[in-house]
Design an enzyme around this catalytic site. Structure first.
Site, PDB file in Angstrom:
ATOM      1  N   HIS A  43      -9.520 -13.349  -2.685  1.00  0.00           N
ATOM      2  CA  HIS A  43      -8.646 -14.327  -3.365  1.00  0.00           C
ATOM      3  C   HIS A  43      -8.139 -15.422  -2.414  1.00  0.00           C
ATOM      4  O   HIS A  43      -7.545 -16.393  -2.855  1.00  0.00           O
ATOM      5  CB  HIS A  43      -7.488 -13.630  -4.101  1.00  0.00           C
ATOM      6  CG  HIS A  43      -6.373 -13.149  -3.228  1.00  0.00           C
ATOM      7  ND1 HIS A  43      -5.145 -12.778  -3.735  1.00  0.00           N
ATOM      8  CD2 HIS A  43      -6.288 -12.963  -1.886  1.00  0.00           C
ATOM      9  CE1 HIS A  43      -4.362 -12.403  -2.735  1.00  0.00           C
ATOM     10  NE2 HIS A  43      -5.027 -12.498  -1.612  1.00  0.00           N
ATOM     11  N   ASP A  44      -8.392 -15.252  -1.113  1.00  0.00           N
ATOM     12  CA  ASP A  44      -7.984 -16.284  -0.148  1.00  0.00           C
ATOM     13  C   ASP A  44      -8.999 -17.421  -0.056  1.00  0.00           C
ATOM     14  O   ASP A  44      -8.743 -18.416   0.628  1.00  0.00           O
ATOM     15  CB  ASP A  44      -7.870 -15.683   1.266  1.00  0.00           C
ATOM     16  CG  ASP A  44      -6.798 -14.615   1.358  1.00  0.00           C
ATOM     17  OD1 ASP A  44      -5.797 -14.724   0.630  1.00  0.00           O
ATOM     18  OD2 ASP A  44      -6.970 -13.669   2.153  1.00  0.00           O
ATOM     19  N   TRP A  80       0.816  -1.226   0.000  1.00  0.00           N
ATOM     20  CA  TRP A  80       0.000   0.000   0.000  1.00  0.00           C
ATOM     21  C   TRP A  80       0.842   1.266   0.000  1.00  0.00           C
ATOM     22  O   TRP A  80       0.350   2.343  -0.332  1.00  0.00           O
ATOM     23  CB  TRP A  80      -1.032  -0.032   1.134  1.00  0.00           C
ATOM     24  CG  TRP A  80      -1.922  -1.244   1.005  1.00  0.00           C
ATOM     25  CD1 TRP A  80      -2.269  -2.107   1.996  1.00  0.00           C
ATOM     26  CD2 TRP A  80      -2.550  -1.749  -0.189  1.00  0.00           C
ATOM     27  NE1 TRP A  80      -3.064  -3.118   1.502  1.00  0.00           N
ATOM     28  CE2 TRP A  80      -3.244  -2.925   0.163  1.00  0.00           C
ATOM     29  CE3 TRP A  80      -2.577  -1.347  -1.522  1.00  0.00           C
ATOM     30  CZ2 TRP A  80      -3.968  -3.679  -0.769  1.00  0.00           C
ATOM     31  CZ3 TRP A  80      -3.291  -2.103  -2.453  1.00  0.00           C
ATOM     32  CH2 TRP A  80      -3.973  -3.240  -2.071  1.00  0.00           C
ATOM     33  N   ASP A 103     -11.144  -7.438  11.575  1.00  0.00           N
ATOM     34  CA  ASP A 103     -10.218  -8.557  11.311  1.00  0.00           C
ATOM     35  C   ASP A 103     -10.242  -9.505  12.504  1.00  0.00           C
ATOM     36  O   ASP A 103     -10.936  -9.262  13.501  1.00  0.00           O
ATOM     37  CB  ASP A 103      -8.795  -8.022  11.035  1.00  0.00           C
ATOM     38  CG  ASP A 103      -7.999  -8.921  10.087  1.00  0.00           C
ATOM     39  OD1 ASP A 103      -7.810 -10.109  10.415  1.00  0.00           O
ATOM     40  OD2 ASP A 103      -7.560  -8.448   9.026  1.00  0.00           O
ATOM     41  N   GLY A 159     -13.437  -9.818  14.801  1.00  0.00           N
ATOM     42  CA  GLY A 159     -14.514 -10.738  14.466  1.00  0.00           C
ATOM     43  C   GLY A 159     -14.109 -11.626  13.307  1.00  0.00           C
ATOM     44  O   GLY A 159     -13.074 -11.413  12.674  1.00  0.00           O
ATOM     45  N   ASP A 160     -14.957 -12.617  13.071  1.00  0.00           N
ATOM     46  CA  ASP A 160     -14.765 -13.528  11.948  1.00  0.00           C
ATOM     47  C   ASP A 160     -15.856 -13.177  10.942  1.00  0.00           C
ATOM     48  O   ASP A 160     -17.044 -13.297  11.258  1.00  0.00           O
ATOM     49  CB  ASP A 160     -14.914 -14.966  12.466  1.00  0.00           C
ATOM     50  CG  ASP A 160     -14.750 -15.998  11.366  1.00  0.00           C
ATOM     51  OD1 ASP A 160     -15.202 -15.749  10.232  1.00  0.00           O
ATOM     52  OD2 ASP A 160     -14.174 -17.060  11.645  1.00  0.00           O
ATOM     53  N   PHE A 161     -15.463 -12.708   9.763  1.00  0.00           N
ATOM     54  CA  PHE A 161     -16.499 -12.219   8.838  1.00  0.00           C
ATOM     55  C   PHE A 161     -17.407 -13.322   8.298  1.00  0.00           C
ATOM     56  O   PHE A 161     -18.438 -13.028   7.711  1.00  0.00           O
ATOM     57  CB  PHE A 161     -15.933 -11.326   7.729  1.00  0.00           C
ATOM     58  CG  PHE A 161     -14.707 -11.816   6.986  1.00  0.00           C
ATOM     59  CD1 PHE A 161     -14.629 -13.080   6.448  1.00  0.00           C
ATOM     60  CD2 PHE A 161     -13.631 -10.942   6.803  1.00  0.00           C
ATOM     61  CE1 PHE A 161     -13.509 -13.502   5.751  1.00  0.00           C
ATOM     62  CE2 PHE A 161     -12.490 -11.354   6.105  1.00  0.00           C
ATOM     63  CZ  PHE A 161     -12.435 -12.643   5.579  1.00  0.00           C
TER      64      PHE A 161
HETATM   65  C1  LIG Z   1      -4.290 -11.415   2.493  1.00  0.00           C
HETATM   66  S1  LIG Z   1      -4.657 -10.512   3.938  1.00  0.00           S
HETATM   67  C2  LIG Z   1      -5.078  -8.921   3.279  1.00  0.00           C
HETATM   68  C3  LIG Z   1      -4.927  -7.822   4.285  1.00  0.00           C
HETATM   69  C4  LIG Z   1      -5.302  -6.430   3.781  1.00  0.00           C
HETATM   70  N1  LIG Z   1      -6.662  -6.372   3.311  1.00  0.00           N
HETATM   71  C5  LIG Z   1      -4.340  -5.987   2.699  1.00  0.00           C
HETATM   72  O1  LIG Z   1      -4.700  -6.019   1.523  1.00  0.00           O
HETATM   73  O2  LIG Z   1      -3.214  -5.606   3.054  1.00  0.00           O
HETATM   74  C6  LIG Z   1      -6.230 -11.159   4.442  1.00  0.00           C
HETATM   75  C7  LIG Z   1      -6.725 -10.614   5.766  1.00  0.00           C
HETATM   76  O3  LIG Z   1      -7.969 -11.254   6.077  1.00  0.00           O
HETATM   77  C8  LIG Z   1      -7.984 -11.547   7.463  1.00  0.00           C
HETATM   78  N2  LIG Z   1      -8.924 -12.658   7.686  1.00  0.00           N
HETATM   79  C9  LIG Z   1      -8.782 -13.953   7.309  1.00  0.00           C
HETATM   80  N3  LIG Z   1      -9.854 -14.668   7.666  1.00  0.00           N
HETATM   81  C10 LIG Z   1     -10.703 -13.810   8.284  1.00  0.00           C
HETATM   82  C11 LIG Z   1     -11.996 -13.966   8.876  1.00  0.00           C
HETATM   83  N4  LIG Z   1     -12.605 -15.143   8.877  1.00  0.00           N
HETATM   84  N5  LIG Z   1     -12.588 -12.879   9.422  1.00  0.00           N
HETATM   85  C12 LIG Z   1     -11.954 -11.671   9.420  1.00  0.00           C
HETATM   86  N6  LIG Z   1     -10.733 -11.460   8.854  1.00  0.00           N
HETATM   87  C13 LIG Z   1     -10.113 -12.524   8.299  1.00  0.00           C
HETATM   88  C14 LIG Z   1      -6.542 -11.907   7.774  1.00  0.00           C
HETATM   89  O4  LIG Z   1      -6.256 -11.836   9.152  1.00  0.00           O
HETATM   90  C15 LIG Z   1      -5.800 -10.872   6.937  1.00  0.00           C
HETATM   91  O5  LIG Z   1      -5.589  -9.678   7.653  1.00  0.00           O
END
Ligand SMILES: C[S@@+](CC[C@H](N)C(=O)[O-])C[C@H]1O[C@@H](n2cnc3c(N)ncnc32)[C@H](O)[C@@H]1O
Length: 346
Positions: free
Chosen positions: A256-257, A165, A211, A236-238
């Site tokens: 993308h994850d 970023w 997050d 939280g967990d989204f």
């Molecule tokens: C690949 S990183 C991207 C971080 C940020 N958006 C960036 O682009 O720099 C994915 C993010 O999703 C968060 N994450 C993964 N699973 C999640 C969930 N179930 N609920 C909330 N956040 C989650 C991870 O902790 C991480 O910070």
């Protein structure tokens, strides 16, 4: 095939097969602090002086410096038959830790996590299953659980994510005019690096970074007090927890994850809570519609295969997910590295 075509083909083969070696040379020079030393010194230094200041072996250092020159990471000039080394612009801009646009932490993450992880690629392709869970000997752990398993790992991942970023944050946040979205959630927003770009561009917006528990705990500790009024953090967990109502949800390098089913689950949830006229902004590296390129998006799709359950997608694939979740108007803009997709709720 002509001799010239043969030569070019073989050159391509050698260049590509040595890609891993080139990365490792760059990672090693970063890790040892070569680029930091040369930036700080302000003048070119001999190989012997560099080895002495870094506490490294004279012969190994000389070999590494010469290789860095061949990769255009360093330049070398001869003075009184002695080689003097200095940083190239690329090294000053992106490889020295103190540069505001440094990519040092992302390279460190690549060297320490991705590089060793790629040795399992053949097995992962053969087995076609959740790689991080099995191959890394971390049964039951997803990539994100593993990344949060110690303060050091979390910092490494978080710093690595933030590096992008400093180069592209402004570009992605200004691709669409977001000034009419006042209440924004950055889901999976990590340390809040993109949130900072957002508030600096849009003075009337407030943003909540949502997050996982450990990520938010760390982000709160490190967030700047000057931003506290406009950037807040919510753990939280989204997938499992409710996501509050807002005007705009940002999902940067997050969809993308995940597999399509999970992306659809999340987008559908966001469509339900999104205010009318609001939207979801997705920031991702996109594959071309014909799936032939760009090269970097394919490399990242392989990384997603190794590290997560997700993949890189084409613009149409993202649009199909938005539409299935109920979003009507979906526009996309191409940035220099990441693309930006805005889907609106009517
Ligand atoms: C690949 S990183 C991207 C971080 C940020 N958006 C960036 O682009 O720099 C994915 C993010 O999703 C968060 N994450 C993964 N699973 C999640 C969930 N179930 N609920 C909330 N956040 C989650 C991870 O902790 C991480 O910070």
């Amino acid at each position: 095939m002509s001799v010239t075509e043969d030569t070019e083909t073989i050159r391509t083969l050698f260049r590509q097969q040595h890609g891993f070696l080139m990365s490792k040379i760059m990672f090693t020079a970063c890790e040892l602090g070569v680029f930091d030393l040369l930036l700080e010194s302000g003048e070119p230094l001999s190989s012997g002086a560099i080895a002495e200041r870094l506490g490294t072996s004279p012969s190994g250092t000389e070999r590494l410096l010469e290789a860095c020159v061949s990769l255009k990471l360093l330049r070398m000039e001869r003075k009184d038959s002695e080689g003097l080394y200095g940083n190239t612009n690329l090294a000053n801009l992106c490889l020295a830790k103190s540069s505001p646009k440094s990519q040092y932490h992302y390279l460190k993450f690549q060297s320490e996590v991705i590089y060793p992880g790629l040795q399992f690629l053949t097995d992962i392709v053969r087995e076609g299953k959740g790689p991080f869970k099995t191959t890394h000997g971390m049964l039951q752990k997803s990539f994100f659980e593993a990344s949060c398993s110690s303060e050091e790992k979390l910092q490494r991942f978080s710093d690595a994510m933030d590096d992008a970023w400093s180069l592209y944050g402004r570009e992605v946040m200004s691709a669409f005019n977001l000034s009419h979205f006042s209440l924004i959630y950055d889901l999976g927003g990590g340390s809040g690096a993109l949130a900072k770009e957002c508030i600096s561009l849009y003075p009337n917006s407030t943003i909540t970074v949502f997050d996982l528990h450990k990520v938010v705990e760390r982000a709160k500790k490190h967030s700047m007090s000057s931003n506290k009024m406009r950037i807040t953090f919510k753990e939280g967990d989204f997938f499992k927890d409710p996501v509050p109502e807002a005007d705009l949800y940002i999902l940067a390098r997050t969809l993308h994850d995940w597999q399509d089913e999970k992306c659809l689950q999340l987008l559908t949830k966001l469509h339900q809570v999104c205010r009318p006229g609001g939207g979801v902004l997705v920031i991702e590296m996109l594959l071309n519609e014909d799936r032939c390129g760009p090269f970097e998006a394919h490399l990242h799709s392989i990384l997603m295969l190794v590290l997560t359950e997700g993949k890189e997608r084409t613009p149409s694939e993202y649009k199909a997910l938005y539409t299935a979740a109920g979003f009507k108007e979906v526009q996309h803009k191409k940035g220099s590295r990441y693309s930006i997709i805005l889907g609106r709720k009517q």
